[in-house]
Scaffold this motif. Structure first.
Motif, PDB file in Angstrom:
ATOM      1  N   PHE A  48       0.800  -1.226   0.000  1.00 27.87           N
ATOM      2  CA  PHE A  48       0.000   0.000   0.000  1.00 27.87           C
ATOM      3  C   PHE A  48       0.831   1.274   0.000  1.00 27.87           C
ATOM      4  N   GLY A  49       2.135   1.170  -0.220  1.00 31.76           N
ATOM      5  CA  GLY A  49       2.976   2.364  -0.247  1.00 31.76           C
ATOM      6  C   GLY A  49       3.133   3.032   1.105  1.00 31.76           C
ATOM      7  N   VAL A  50       3.079   2.217   2.182  1.00 37.72           N
ATOM      8  CA  VAL A  50       3.215   2.753   3.536  1.00 37.72           C
ATOM      9  C   VAL A  50       4.482   2.189   4.163  1.00 37.72           C
ATOM     10  N   THR A  51       5.257   3.072   4.801  1.00 39.87           N
ATOM     11  CA  THR A  51       6.395   2.662   5.607  1.00 39.87           C
ATOM     12  C   THR A  51       6.020   2.890   7.061  1.00 39.87           C
ATOM     13  N   TYR A  52       6.295   1.903   7.898  1.00 36.50           N
ATOM     14  CA  TYR A  52       5.969   1.982   9.322  1.00 36.50           C
ATOM     15  C   TYR A  52       7.266   2.096  10.111  1.00 36.50           C
ATOM     16  N   LEU A  53       7.301   3.048  11.050  1.00 40.55           N
ATOM     17  CA  LEU A  53       8.496   3.275  11.864  1.00 40.55           C
ATOM     18  C   LEU A  53       8.134   3.400  13.339  1.00 40.55           C
ATOM     19  N   ILE A  54       9.080   3.028  14.212  1.00 41.24           N
ATOM     20  CA  ILE A  54       9.038   3.412  15.623  1.00 41.24           C
ATOM     21  C   ILE A  54       9.958   4.614  15.717  1.00 41.24           C
ATOM     22  N   VAL A  62       2.768  11.481  10.985  1.00 44.33           N
ATOM     23  CA  VAL A  62       2.558  10.982   9.630  1.00 44.33           C
ATOM     24  C   VAL A  62       3.194  11.955   8.642  1.00 44.33           C
ATOM     25  N   GLU A  63       3.892  11.389   7.662  1.00 50.64           N
ATOM     26  CA  GLU A  63       4.441  12.168   6.542  1.00 50.64           C
ATOM     27  C   GLU A  63       3.795  11.628   5.276  1.00 50.64           C
ATOM     28  N   ARG A  64       3.226  12.532   4.503  1.00 51.79           N
ATOM     29  CA  ARG A  64       2.578  12.132   3.250  1.00 51.79           C
ATOM     30  C   ARG A  64       3.280  12.833   2.092  1.00 51.79           C
ATOM     31  N   GLY A  65       3.452  12.086   1.024  1.00 49.64           N
ATOM     32  CA  GLY A  65       4.021  12.645  -0.186  1.00 49.64           C
ATOM     33  C   GLY A  65       3.351  11.978  -1.370  1.00 49.64           C
ATOM     34  N   GLU A  66       3.744  12.389  -2.553  1.00 48.03           N
ATOM     35  CA  GLU A  66       3.140  11.807  -3.750  1.00 48.03           C
ATOM     36  C   GLU A  66       3.536  10.338  -3.867  1.00 48.03           C
ATOM     37  N   GLY A  67       2.567   9.459  -3.695  1.00 51.14           N
ATOM     38  CA  GLY A  67       2.791   8.025  -3.838  1.00 51.14           C
ATOM     39  C   GLY A  67       3.365   7.319  -2.620  1.00 51.14           C
ATOM     40  N   TYR A  68       3.468   8.014  -1.497  1.00 46.71           N
ATOM     41  CA  TYR A  68       3.981   7.340  -0.300  1.00 46.71           C
ATOM     42  C   TYR A  68       3.385   7.948   0.968  1.00 46.71           C
ATOM     43  N   ASP A  99      -5.108   3.149   9.316  1.00 46.62           N
ATOM     44  CA  ASP A  99      -4.378   2.371   8.325  1.00 46.62           C
ATOM     45  C   ASP A  99      -5.218   1.181   7.877  1.00 46.62           C
ATOM     46  N   TYR A 100      -5.390   1.039   6.576  1.00 52.79           N
ATOM     47  CA  TYR A 100      -6.235  -0.015   6.018  1.00 52.79           C
ATOM     48  C   TYR A 100      -5.814  -1.401   6.499  1.00 52.79           C
ATOM     49  N   ALA A 101      -4.538  -1.730   6.352  1.00 52.75           N
ATOM     50  CA  ALA A 101      -4.067  -3.071   6.707  1.00 52.75           C
ATOM     51  C   ALA A 101      -4.286  -3.350   8.194  1.00 52.75           C
ATOM     52  N   ALA A 102      -3.922  -2.412   9.050  1.00 47.72           N
ATOM     53  CA  ALA A 102      -4.084  -2.605  10.493  1.00 47.72           C
ATOM     54  C   ALA A 102      -5.560  -2.711  10.876  1.00 47.72           C
ATOM     55  N   ARG A 103      -6.413  -1.936  10.220  1.00 45.76           N
ATOM     56  CA  ARG A 103      -7.856  -2.013  10.512  1.00 45.76           C
ATOM     57  C   ARG A 103      -8.421  -3.373  10.112  1.00 45.76           C
ATOM     58  N   GLU A 104      -7.985  -3.908   8.988  1.00 42.85           N
ATOM     59  CA  GLU A 104      -8.447  -5.227   8.557  1.00 42.85           C
ATOM     60  C   GLU A 104      -7.983  -6.315   9.532  1.00 42.85           C
ATOM     61  N   VAL A 105      -6.730  -6.225   9.963  1.00 44.93           N
ATOM     62  CA  VAL A 105      -6.190  -7.195  10.913  1.00 44.93           C
ATOM     63  C   VAL A 105      -6.953  -7.117  12.240  1.00 44.93           C
TER      64      VAL A 105
END
Length: 129
Positions: A48-54, A62-68, A99-105
């Motif tokens: 999904f073009g998401v990077t997860y960090l601690i 949250v940082e948003r950019g074109e395509g990420y 976050d879509y993936a985390a919500r589905e999980v």
């Protein structure tokens, strides 16, 4: 009376992350590994073009950019044990970042807990009063 499974995720409200132009550096997370460490099922396919960090600090970012997108989970207030830490990361991603993936999980996890309760209920003898 409706029962609530003791293993549900914490129901406290989650603050939304603050938007930033540049995310501080941090530890890269693999969401699939976090999900499994939390004792949940990985049911997501694709990326999904998401990077997860601690990240350091007291606020999720949250940082948003074109395509990420980069989601930064604050290391402050994360439990020390692996399972608790992973569950809190999923919870904050699902309900703070939406976050879509985390919500589905999380949704699948809670559905499975409900099914477990319902199955236990149908096996217990019913008393007539």
């Amino acid at each position: 009376m409706k029962q609530i499974h003791p293993d549900i995720l914490n129901l406290d409200p989650v603050d939304p992350p603050a938007g930033v132009e540049k995310m501080p550096s941090g530890e890269i997370l693999d969401l699939e590994e976090i999900t499994k460490a939390a004792g949940m099922k990985w049911i997501i396919t694709g990326t999904f073009g998401v990077t997860y960090l601690i990240i350091p600090g007291s606020r999720d970012l949250v940082e948003r950019g074109e395509g990420y997108r980069i989601f930064g989970i604050s290391e402050e207030n994360l439990p020390q044990d692996s399972k608790g830490r992973s569950r809190e990361i999923i919870r904050r991603l699902a309900y703070g970042f939406h976050d879509y993936a985390a919500r589905e999980v999380a949704a699948r996890y809670h559905r499975d807990l409900k099914r477990e309760l319902d199955a236990d209920w149908t096996r217990k003898p019913k008393l007539n009063h």
